[in-house]
Design a protein around this motif. Structure first.
Motif, PDB file in Angstrom:
ATOM      1  N   PRO A  63       0.801  -1.229   0.000  1.00 51.75           N
ATOM      2  CA  PRO A  63       0.000   0.000   0.000  1.00 51.75           C
ATOM      3  C   PRO A  63       0.835   1.282   0.000  1.00 51.75           C
ATOM      4  O   PRO A  63       0.514   2.222  -0.716  1.00 51.75           O
ATOM      5  N   LEU A  66       2.453   1.651  -3.472  1.00 48.60           N
ATOM      6  CA  LEU A  66       1.433   2.017  -4.463  1.00 48.60           C
ATOM      7  C   LEU A  66       1.000   3.470  -4.296  1.00 48.60           C
ATOM      8  O   LEU A  66       0.839   4.186  -5.293  1.00 48.60           O
ATOM      9  N   THR A  92      -0.862  -2.145 -13.191  1.00 53.99           N
ATOM     10  CA  THR A  92      -0.980  -1.265 -12.032  1.00 53.99           C
ATOM     11  C   THR A  92      -0.722   0.185 -12.431  1.00 53.99           C
ATOM     12  O   THR A  92      -1.501   1.078 -12.089  1.00 53.99           O
ATOM     13  N   VAL A  95      -3.664   1.618 -14.526  1.00 59.26           N
ATOM     14  CA  VAL A  95      -4.832   1.959 -13.706  1.00 59.26           C
ATOM     15  C   VAL A  95      -4.579   3.255 -12.951  1.00 59.26           C
ATOM     16  O   VAL A  95      -5.445   4.135 -12.889  1.00 59.26           O
ATOM     17  N   LYS A 122      -5.500  -7.713  -7.561  1.00 58.47           N
ATOM     18  CA  LYS A 122      -6.913  -7.440  -7.281  1.00 58.47           C
ATOM     19  C   LYS A 122      -7.323  -6.030  -7.698  1.00 58.47           C
ATOM     20  O   LYS A 122      -8.398  -5.835  -8.269  1.00 58.47           O
ATOM     21  N   HIS A 123      -6.466  -5.034  -7.447  1.00 55.73           N
ATOM     22  CA  HIS A 123      -6.826  -3.655  -7.788  1.00 55.73           C
ATOM     23  C   HIS A 123      -6.977  -3.467  -9.300  1.00 55.73           C
ATOM     24  O   HIS A 123      -7.802  -2.685  -9.746  1.00 55.73           O
ATOM     25  N   VAL A 124      -6.215  -4.213 -10.088  1.00 53.84           N
ATOM     26  CA  VAL A 124      -6.348  -4.138 -11.554  1.00 53.84           C
ATOM     27  C   VAL A 124      -7.657  -4.808 -11.979  1.00 53.84           C
ATOM     28  O   VAL A 124      -8.392  -4.270 -12.814  1.00 53.84           O
ATOM     29  N   ARG A 125      -7.962  -5.963 -11.417  1.00 50.20           N
ATOM     30  CA  ARG A 125      -9.228  -6.660 -11.741  1.00 50.20           C
ATOM     31  C   ARG A 125     -10.433  -5.787 -11.404  1.00 50.20           C
ATOM     32  O   ARG A 125     -11.374  -5.692 -12.190  1.00 50.20           O
ATOM     33  N   LEU A 126     -10.395  -5.154 -10.233  1.00 50.21           N
ATOM     34  CA  LEU A 126     -11.528  -4.332  -9.808  1.00 50.21           C
ATOM     35  C   LEU A 126     -11.669  -3.053 -10.628  1.00 50.21           C
ATOM     36  O   LEU A 126     -12.772  -2.568 -10.847  1.00 50.21           O
ATOM     37  N   ALA A 127     -10.554  -2.509 -11.084  1.00 54.47           N
ATOM     38  CA  ALA A 127     -10.584  -1.245 -11.832  1.00 54.47           C
ATOM     39  C   ALA A 127     -10.919  -1.428 -13.310  1.00 54.47           C
ATOM     40  O   ALA A 127     -11.313  -0.470 -13.971  1.00 54.47           O
TER      41      ALA A 127
END
Length: 183
Positions: A63, A66, A92, A95, A122-127
């Protein structure tokens, strides 16, 4: 009359042949192109902006790392006076750039970034659904990919399909096997 030259930020891996071809194409047409990445330039004249804050170079992607990278990408995009941001592969950094950018956004999907989406962080999948709705223009490499992107939320009128590969309606092996060259 030639349109005015643009300031373009390509976000992606400069070692990728896809990005290199696109970078060269834009440069040959007189555009000013910067590559935003955490990697090294592929060519001596490729202007690369490292978006990884130096203090975090040896730290795992967490975190804090990022957040620092997001802030650096935001600063680079603000300072760059870009006309358009082009995301070359959804990652990443891509996004993050999309979250920070308020101008025209182009997204290039090459195949593995959609087909391997379940393996992405996960953040790429969600975005990804948001990114597909937010992009002004989307480049797809096949009709199949275009259908996949629409199924994930992209608007068909924003997608341009540049079919890669061989059109088997035009090029095909001869029916007579004796006429085929050995592989």
């Amino acid at each position: 009359m030639r349109p005015r030259a643009l300031r373009i930020a390509l976000v992606g891996n400069p070692q990728s042949v896809h990005l290199q071809v696109y970078w060269r194409y834009l440069r040959e047409r007189g555009h000013s192109v910067d590559v935003l990445t955490c990697g090294a330039a592929a060519f001596a004249d490729m202007h690369v902006i490292d978006v990884q804050p130096r203090i975090f170079n040896r730290m795992p992607l967490g975190p804090l790392t990022l957040a620092a990278r997001l802030l650096k990408i935001a600063r680079v995009l603000r300072a760059g006076d870009y006309d358009v941001v082009s995301l070359q592969y959804v990652s990443t950094n891509a996004v993050m750039a999309a979250l920070c950018w308020r101008g025209p956004l182009h997204v290039s999907y090459w195949g593995s970034d959609v087909h391997r989406l379940p393996l992405q962080p996960k953040h790429v999948r969600l975005a990804t659904p948001w990114l597909l709705r937010h992009a002004d223009a989307i480049q797809s490499v096949s009709e199949y990919m275009t259908l996949e992107l629409v199924g994930r939320g992209a608007s068909l009128d924003r997608i341009e399909t540049f079919q890669y590969g061989v059109d088997t309606r035009v090029f095909s092996l001869p029916a007579d096997e004796s006429l085929r060259d050995p592989m």
